[in-house]
Design a protein around this motif. Sequence first.
Motif, PDB file in Angstrom:
ATOM      1  N   UNK A 137      89.941  -2.572 -20.965  1.00  0.00           N
ATOM      2  CA  UNK A 137      89.368  -2.045 -19.718  1.00  0.00           C
ATOM      3  C   UNK A 137      88.146  -1.193 -20.037  1.00  0.00           C
ATOM      4  N   UNK A 186      86.236  -1.483 -22.521  1.00  0.00           N
ATOM      5  CA  UNK A 186      85.153  -2.378 -22.941  1.00  0.00           C
ATOM      6  C   UNK A 186      84.404  -2.907 -21.728  1.00  0.00           C
ATOM      7  N   UNK A 187      85.175  -3.372 -20.746  1.00  0.00           N
ATOM      8  CA  UNK A 187      84.538  -3.875 -19.541  1.00  0.00           C
ATOM      9  C   UNK A 187      83.787  -2.787 -18.814  1.00  0.00           C
ATOM     10  N   UNK A 188      84.430  -1.657 -18.633  1.00  0.00           N
ATOM     11  CA  UNK A 188      83.811  -0.550 -17.915  1.00  0.00           C
ATOM     12  C   UNK A 188      82.549  -0.097 -18.634  1.00  0.00           C
ATOM     13  N   UNK A 199      80.622  -1.674 -20.886  1.00  0.00           N
ATOM     14  CA  UNK A 199      79.475  -2.576 -20.965  1.00  0.00           C
ATOM     15  C   UNK A 199      78.850  -2.781 -19.590  1.00  0.00           C
ATOM     16  N   UNK A 200      79.678  -2.796 -18.537  1.00  0.00           N
ATOM     17  CA  UNK A 200      79.108  -2.977 -17.203  1.00  0.00           C
ATOM     18  C   UNK A 200      78.240  -1.780 -16.817  1.00  0.00           C
ATOM     19  N   UNK A 201      78.795  -0.588 -17.002  1.00  0.00           N
ATOM     20  CA  UNK A 201      78.010   0.577 -16.597  1.00  0.00           C
ATOM     21  C   UNK A 201      76.835   0.824 -17.528  1.00  0.00           C
ATOM     22  N   UNK A 202      76.983   0.385 -18.747  1.00  0.00           N
ATOM     23  CA  UNK A 202      75.868   0.455 -19.669  1.00  0.00           C
ATOM     24  C   UNK A 202      74.694  -0.363 -19.142  1.00  0.00           C
ATOM     25  N   UNK A 203      75.021  -1.547 -18.641  1.00  0.00           N
ATOM     26  CA  UNK A 203      73.954  -2.391 -18.096  1.00  0.00           C
ATOM     27  C   UNK A 203      73.406  -1.815 -16.800  1.00  0.00           C
ATOM     28  N   UNK A 204      74.302  -1.240 -16.020  1.00  0.00           N
ATOM     29  CA  UNK A 204      73.882  -0.829 -14.681  1.00  0.00           C
ATOM     30  C   UNK A 204      72.996   0.406 -14.728  1.00  0.00           C
ATOM     31  N   UNK A 248      71.166   1.695 -17.188  1.00  0.00           N
ATOM     32  CA  UNK A 248      69.978   1.753 -18.038  1.00  0.00           C
ATOM     33  C   UNK A 248      68.966   0.706 -17.613  1.00  0.00           C
TER      34      UNK A 248
END
Lengths: 459, 733
Positions: B627, B629-631, B633-638, B640
């Motif tokens: 979880x 990992x998903x959280x 990487x998603x927020x990392x993309x969002x 930045x």
Amino acid sequence: MDALRQVYHDHPRTVLFSSAAALRILLAVTFPGLSDLLTGRVEISTPVNSFKRLQEGLFLYERGLDPYDGGIFHQAPLLLPLFSLLPSSLTWVGRFASILLYTGLDLLTADCLYQIAESGAAHTSRLFSSPRKDRTWKPISVAAVYLFNPFTLLTCLGRPTTVFTTFFTVLSVSHACQAQAVTAAFALAIASYTSLHPVLLLPPVGMLCYDRLCVQIAGDSDGLASDGHPPDKALDSKIATDQRKQPTSLSFSIQIVATFATATAFLLGLSRLLLPSWQFLPSVYMTPLTMPDLTPNPGLWWYFFIEMFDAFREFFLGVFWLHMLSYSVPFCLRFQKQPLAAVVLMMGVVAVFEPYANVGDAGAWLSCLALLSHVFEVSSAHRYTFPALATLLYAALLGPAFHHLWIYAGSGNANFFYAITLVWSLALLILLTDAVYSVLRDEWEAERPEGKGREVRQI
Amino acid sequence: MKLSPLLALPLSLLPFILATPAPSGTYTEHLALRPLPSGALYAGFTFTATTPLPAYRAQHFRLFPRSLAQILQHAHTEELHLRFALGRWDDESWGPRPRGGNREGGAGVEIWAWVEGGGDGVVEERWSELVNSLSGLFCASLNFIDGTRTTRPVLTFEPEGTHHRRHRQSESEGEGGLVLMHGTLPHEVVCTENLTPFLKLLPCKGNAGISTLLDGHRLFDANWQTLSIDVRPICTPAPDGSGEEEDCEMEIQQTVDLVLDIERSTRPREDPIPRPRPIEEIECDTSKAYHGQDTCYPRPRAGEMGWSLAAIFGAAVRGNCHLSGGGDGDTRDVSLHLASPRPVQVLLNNENENENAATNPPSPPPAPLNANSSSSSPSTLQQHLYTLPSPPGQTFDLRLPPTTSPPTPENENAHPPLYATRHITGSGQEHGAMHATLRNPHPHAQRIVYFEALPWYLRGFMHTLVLSYTEGNDHEKEEGREKEGGRVLPVEKMFYLPAIDRQRGSQLELQFVVPARGAVALTYQFDKAVLRYTEYPPDANRGFDVAGAVIRVLTPSSAFSSSFAPQPHSSSTTNSGSNNSGSNNNLTTTPQAQHDYYLRTPPLLLPLPTPDFSMPYNVIILTSTVIALGFGSLFNLIVRRFVLVEEVPVSPLLGSLRGLGGRVRGRFGGVVGARFGGKGSGGGGGEGEDGGGDGRGGDDGGDGVVREAVGVGGGSMAAGRGPELDGDGDGDG
């Protein structure tokens, strides 16, 4: 052969839909035991959508008992009168009738997807137009991806009630793409009524609807055909000039939320008329929240809450739900320029993280990803799409095998199946991340055309 | 201050003493013995005590156990039935159940009671008080009968006592209405600690009378046994027929029914382990073809085994327990039922006065008996009645010598009203199906009630319930036809309450007719739930016990009334106080209820899928990782934004660090580079080869050391191998 090709060329949708329906009916007729077998599979049927439990609820309902005064049936009340019209599914006729119903649902869903793809909402919006929009798949291909997706096919035969949720969700999105706010909100209310989590789609769907409405008004005022493909420059200038004509976002959101709330209240009131008490509310809507039934499913929750210490159960339930909630608003903010992408990605979040995950939801999401087909090029070039798809295939094949080892053969334990559900969720997550990346990259490249194909960093 | 209650006590009791006649309550006890086919012996103990209802209400007890009465009064319980049972009654060879199955329980503990209701939640509270108090009294886990194990059957049980004006209101559960509550604990192991409190309730506490035979070692060695306690109020209508009820009494009936294996019970105490007998003692069957000098096929026993009370129960009956006063001569304490005439010896006080019951009767004549028994039992059945000797301390024993003639064959009437079996079918730990077969051996149809209380983790699907009927009495035929699928039988009445997870078990009651000489198969499918890991018992992979079904046969014809059911002494005794079940039935609100035959199927074992109990931390960590990992990487993309690699701005801190690193590298890199660089350029290939050689030598040496160590460690065992391995190592080097 030529005649066939000619027919396909002239009426591609008719050919596609009839062949998909024929395939489903053929499968059900040639393997009469297949649908009941699939109904019993944990990957397809969960406690909140199992067709067998629906039959049990129907049995109690038809005898005048409250089907929610028990721990078996947790599905929406309005499904009961609908299914009581069908003949009993224990007979051959009943099974066939239910397959026909679900086939019809699948076709309608595919038709909605066709319309969404046709509207071009994926690559063109009020504020944005993708540089890759010529790479979009044809609408017929999107519908075909949905109809011939093996997960969708198996789900149709297994007949879980989440197919209704999928259909109404996609219907809502399709109405939103046509800027019909009321019907979109109503369809979403039905979807949320049948299972809880489509509520999370309300902000992105509202945003999509608002966006399409603005485009439509702009297109009309410009005297262009509002076919969803207005030239970018005209659009941009119109937005600059016709700001006044557009509805304010606040009043629009109030409208859509009010419609949603009214529709939900109407559906719940209607359900109350059918049933002797309000007991269906906790039974239908608290079950996904508190997860009392820990039957295995391909999601992340079940084994976690089997093994959870009793003192921390409530805490982690709260954390898991907050986690799911935490995506809705950030997605809306970040994908402001591409609202359909926000909807599709949010569907992905739900499919991966929902408490009673099932293959049907994941399959429907994977098919909806085809709506974002114009950005596939980015993800396949820069990300891990191939490994993720391979992992998905691996998990889909090994999952039933490991479940068999645990439950039937006794030569494996629960960790086997748990591990494969982890892998499955991980693969879906990677796909989701890739989709987010490509959508964002595509959006960035629209601003910076010189960055196409070059290495980028995120700061 | 302390005196006042003491003074008040006799005063308060005075009215009752004046009101009630002198014998405040009665007490009778009875032992019924009956040899069964295949070397088994049925023994049924009955202890009945009564007390007038006013005395009971005033807590004035003489023969009625005070501890139990106070619990019942506290919990507002009007009628109680409690069963501790073990084993399985073998219908096929033993015939109908004793007492028509009315004093029998499902394996484990079963309890049902009529509790006075009084609004919301009061009944549940009183029921909880009752089971918790009884749990303490009987040292049983009755306190585990919570909401998930409690049911309220509608059709299955009828009150045995007289509950005028009240018990029919149980459905409305209004003020003062009696509510039937029923609970089972199939997992409970009944043992000595339950017997000791049971005996303490008796007036003679197991020290005199037939209760001296109840020894835990023998009792729980039985093939089948049930301890039962039944408390009920009984009212006899006034003799003048005015309709007013009077002469109400509370009756407690304690019974112990058991079937003992005579051979196992008479095994000598000093040598309790079954051993093969020496070959000389075995009688060989010479008629077999394979009989030879060195092979012996044991001949089956021709007659019945000899036994005596002392040999079977470990001791003879000591003293008697005649407490009622008056009418002593009429009480028959022991009765013996024999299928065929057989000599019986009565041994009093260890004097070997060999008295054949038929010729020379003991102190009370056992004569009157065939007249009594002929009405209710086959004419061949012989009944002997005995009264225990009066002087305390005298022992009483019955001895039956072995017979040589084969036992009389079973007659037709020995069929019980119904045969029932119940199984779980299906494979795997996910789905299953329940399959109960009810077989009617008689030429007339029978209406029955089938009751099941299922735990919540067995999720039955009632829409799959099918009652299919197959004709024929033969097992093979029946099974053959079931596969073809018999006729579907209609259900007359069905009560079903679905389970709620962790709150309530499900309850199923069906009323239907089993056609004459036919078999009915009842099937439905169910799912097995996966529980939280803390909800599994320590032996999780053993499975969970599911209580057996209770089957009530509603309309048996008189021909099938069991030979056990009417108490043998009930018709012969004239004592009006000894209210036995037989004589009181007509007074209960539903007279036919007592004659209904009950049978219970054995409990089932339900295997549930188990998680890995050692994994909670691992699962929490692994799932959280996915979880996160998903959280992440998603927020990392969002959060930045993208820039080209060339445009990545250099942060000031990073820049200074890089500068520092460069300077350090510059300083040290120069020195190190000078040293190694020079050597590298000079040595070239030779050095590389040297290094390789060294490495190999080192490896070999290491190997040799290790092997030597093994040789030494192995001691003398590996000593032979050590040098050889060393030699290998040397050779390589």
